[in-house]
Scaffold this motif. Structure first.
Motif, mmCIF file in Angstrom:
data_model
loop_
_atom_site.group_PDB
_atom_site.id
_atom_site.type_symbol
_atom_site.label_atom_id
_atom_site.label_comp_id
_atom_site.label_asym_id
_atom_site.label_seq_id
_atom_site.Cartn_x
_atom_site.Cartn_y
_atom_site.Cartn_z
ATOM 1 N N GLU A 26 0.815 -1.317 -0.113
ATOM 2 C CA GLU A 26 0.100 0.072 0.039
ATOM 3 C C GLU A 26 0.865 1.198 0.166
ATOM 4 O OE1 GLU A 26 -3.445 0.425 2.602
ATOM 5 O OE2 GLU A 26 -3.557 -2.045 2.630
ATOM 6 N N THR A 27 1.839 1.283 0.659
ATOM 7 C CA THR A 27 2.794 2.399 1.020
ATOM 8 C C THR A 27 3.494 2.568 -0.739
ATOM 9 O OG1 THR A 27 3.371 1.924 3.071
ATOM 10 C CG2 THR A 27 5.013 3.486 1.913
ATOM 11 N N ARG A 28 3.807 1.683 -1.400
ATOM 12 C CA ARG A 28 4.393 1.980 -2.806
ATOM 13 C C ARG A 28 3.215 2.262 -3.570
ATOM 14 N NH1 ARG A 28 7.889 -2.155 -0.588
ATOM 15 N NH2 ARG A 28 6.490 -3.895 -1.465
ATOM 16 N N GLN A 29 1.978 1.692 -3.454
ATOM 17 C CA GLN A 29 0.935 2.260 -4.227
ATOM 18 C C GLN A 29 0.791 3.701 -4.073
ATOM 19 O OE1 GLN A 29 -2.274 -0.258 -2.986
ATOM 20 N NE2 GLN A 29 -1.065 -2.160 -3.801
ATOM 21 N N ALA A 30 0.695 4.395 -2.944
ATOM 22 C CA ALA A 30 0.730 5.592 -2.604
ATOM 23 C C ALA A 30 1.853 6.536 -3.038
ATOM 24 C CB ALA A 30 0.713 5.688 -1.129
ATOM 25 N N ILE A 31 3.038 5.922 -3.286
ATOM 26 C CA ILE A 31 3.942 6.674 -4.114
ATOM 27 C C ILE A 31 3.993 6.557 -5.684
ATOM 28 C CG2 ILE A 31 6.454 6.288 -4.577
ATOM 29 C CD1 ILE A 31 6.752 5.503 -1.837
ATOM 30 N N LEU A 32 3.280 5.518 -6.067
ATOM 31 C CA LEU A 32 2.980 5.632 -7.570
ATOM 32 C C LEU A 32 1.960 6.420 -7.862
ATOM 33 C CD1 LEU A 32 3.266 1.426 -8.042
ATOM 34 C CD2 LEU A 32 4.922 3.415 -8.854
ATOM 35 N N LEU A 67 10.851 -0.118 -6.050
ATOM 36 C CA LEU A 67 10.180 0.308 -7.320
ATOM 37 C C LEU A 67 11.007 0.439 -8.388
ATOM 38 C CD1 LEU A 67 7.620 2.792 -5.813
ATOM 39 C CD2 LEU A 67 7.044 0.787 -6.884
ATOM 40 N N LYS A 68 12.409 0.860 -8.257
ATOM 41 C CA LYS A 68 13.414 1.129 -9.218
ATOM 42 C C LYS A 68 14.039 -0.384 -9.594
ATOM 43 C CE LYS A 68 16.469 3.653 -7.609
ATOM 44 N NZ LYS A 68 17.433 4.296 -7.127
ATOM 45 N N GLU A 69 14.050 -1.354 -8.677
ATOM 46 C CA GLU A 69 14.448 -2.544 -8.922
ATOM 47 C C GLU A 69 13.603 -3.195 -9.763
ATOM 48 O OE1 GLU A 69 15.459 -4.151 -5.075
ATOM 49 O OE2 GLU A 69 17.394 -3.063 -4.967
ATOM 50 N N ILE A 72 9.707 -0.093 -12.259
ATOM 51 C CA ILE A 72 8.600 0.650 -12.268
ATOM 52 C C ILE A 72 8.800 2.205 -12.384
ATOM 53 C CG2 ILE A 72 6.354 0.961 -11.222
ATOM 54 C CD1 ILE A 72 6.525 -1.949 -10.186
ATOM 55 N N VAL A 73 9.835 2.498 -11.606
ATOM 56 C CA VAL A 73 10.291 3.824 -11.378
ATOM 57 C C VAL A 73 11.445 4.139 -11.792
ATOM 58 C CG1 VAL A 73 10.642 5.798 -9.413
ATOM 59 C CG2 VAL A 73 8.657 4.368 -9.646
ATOM 60 N N ASP A 87 8.678 5.034 -15.013
ATOM 61 C CA ASP A 87 9.509 4.670 -16.108
ATOM 62 C C ASP A 87 8.617 4.476 -17.358
ATOM 63 O OD1 ASP A 87 11.447 3.187 -17.827
ATOM 64 O OD2 ASP A 87 12.415 2.278 -16.144
ATOM 65 N N SER A 88 8.894 4.964 -18.601
ATOM 66 C CA SER A 88 8.469 4.992 -19.608
ATOM 67 C C SER A 88 8.496 3.335 -20.382
ATOM 68 C CB SER A 88 8.860 5.910 -20.649
ATOM 69 O OG SER A 88 10.209 5.819 -20.857
ATOM 70 N N LYS A 89 9.416 2.844 -19.665
ATOM 71 C CA LYS A 89 9.463 1.357 -20.651
ATOM 72 C C LYS A 89 9.296 0.316 -19.299
ATOM 73 C CE LYS A 89 13.366 2.917 -23.338
ATOM 74 N NZ LYS A 89 14.819 3.036 -23.413
ATOM 75 N N SER A 90 8.339 0.835 -18.339
ATOM 76 C CA SER A 90 7.944 0.279 -17.089
ATOM 77 C C SER A 90 7.697 -1.307 -17.253
ATOM 78 C CB SER A 90 6.755 0.825 -16.543
ATOM 79 O OG SER A 90 6.423 0.062 -15.288
ATOM 80 N N LYS A 91 7.996 -2.110 -16.255
ATOM 81 C CA LYS A 91 7.709 -3.452 -16.382
ATOM 82 C C LYS A 91 6.339 -3.748 -15.917
ATOM 83 C CE LYS A 91 11.749 -5.896 -16.943
ATOM 84 N NZ LYS A 91 11.714 -7.015 -17.911
ATOM 85 N N LEU A 92 5.571 -2.484 -15.781
ATOM 86 C CA LEU A 92 4.012 -2.778 -15.308
ATOM 87 C C LEU A 92 3.380 -2.928 -16.728
ATOM 88 C CD1 LEU A 92 3.182 0.361 -13.579
ATOM 89 C CD2 LEU A 92 3.005 -2.031 -12.505
ATOM 90 N N LYS A 93 3.763 -2.733 -17.671
ATOM 91 C CA LYS A 93 3.504 -3.218 -19.093
ATOM 92 C C LYS A 93 3.310 -4.761 -19.268
ATOM 93 C CE LYS A 93 4.574 1.115 -21.375
ATOM 94 N NZ LYS A 93 5.376 1.783 -22.576
#
Length: 110
Positions: A26-32, A67-69, A72-73, A87-93
């Protein structure tokens, strides 16, 4: 269910493990969410993120590292100043592939 699809799902889960772990907090979600709302160019500094999330600087730095590792960021450096942004090439994709394979498996079950 088709063995090939279940094998593919397993592979996609392994490929997305870091991302799923990173966004599951949840904390990382808030940061995102804060980063999404903030400027993407040049990004946001830790102090700016702190003001929006009310987290301590060490906590933010810890979570940004995760998040960097997870890719995502990303960080943009200008001298000694660090700017964080999605990150525009984010692994979220890559989560799309996982969702697609699961949807395919579910459609075969119907």
């Amino acid at each position: 269910m088709d063995q090939e699809i279940t094998d593919r799902i397993s592979v996609e889960f392994k490929n997305n493990q870091k991302v799923l772990t990173a966004i599951g907090n949840e904390t990382r979600q808030a940061i995102l969410i804060t980063l999404l709302r903030g400027p993407q160019n040049p990004g946001m500094r830790v102090g700016e993120i702190r003001l929006k999330t009310y987290l301590s600087r060490p906590a933010i730095s810890h979570h940004l590292k995760i998040l960097k590792e997870a890719q995502i960021v990303s960080v943009h450096k200008e001298g000694t100043i660090n700017y964080y942004r999605l990150d525009s090439k984010s692994k979220l994709k890559s989560l799309k592939d996982l969702v697609h394979v699961i949807e395919k498996a579910l459609s075969q079950c119907e």
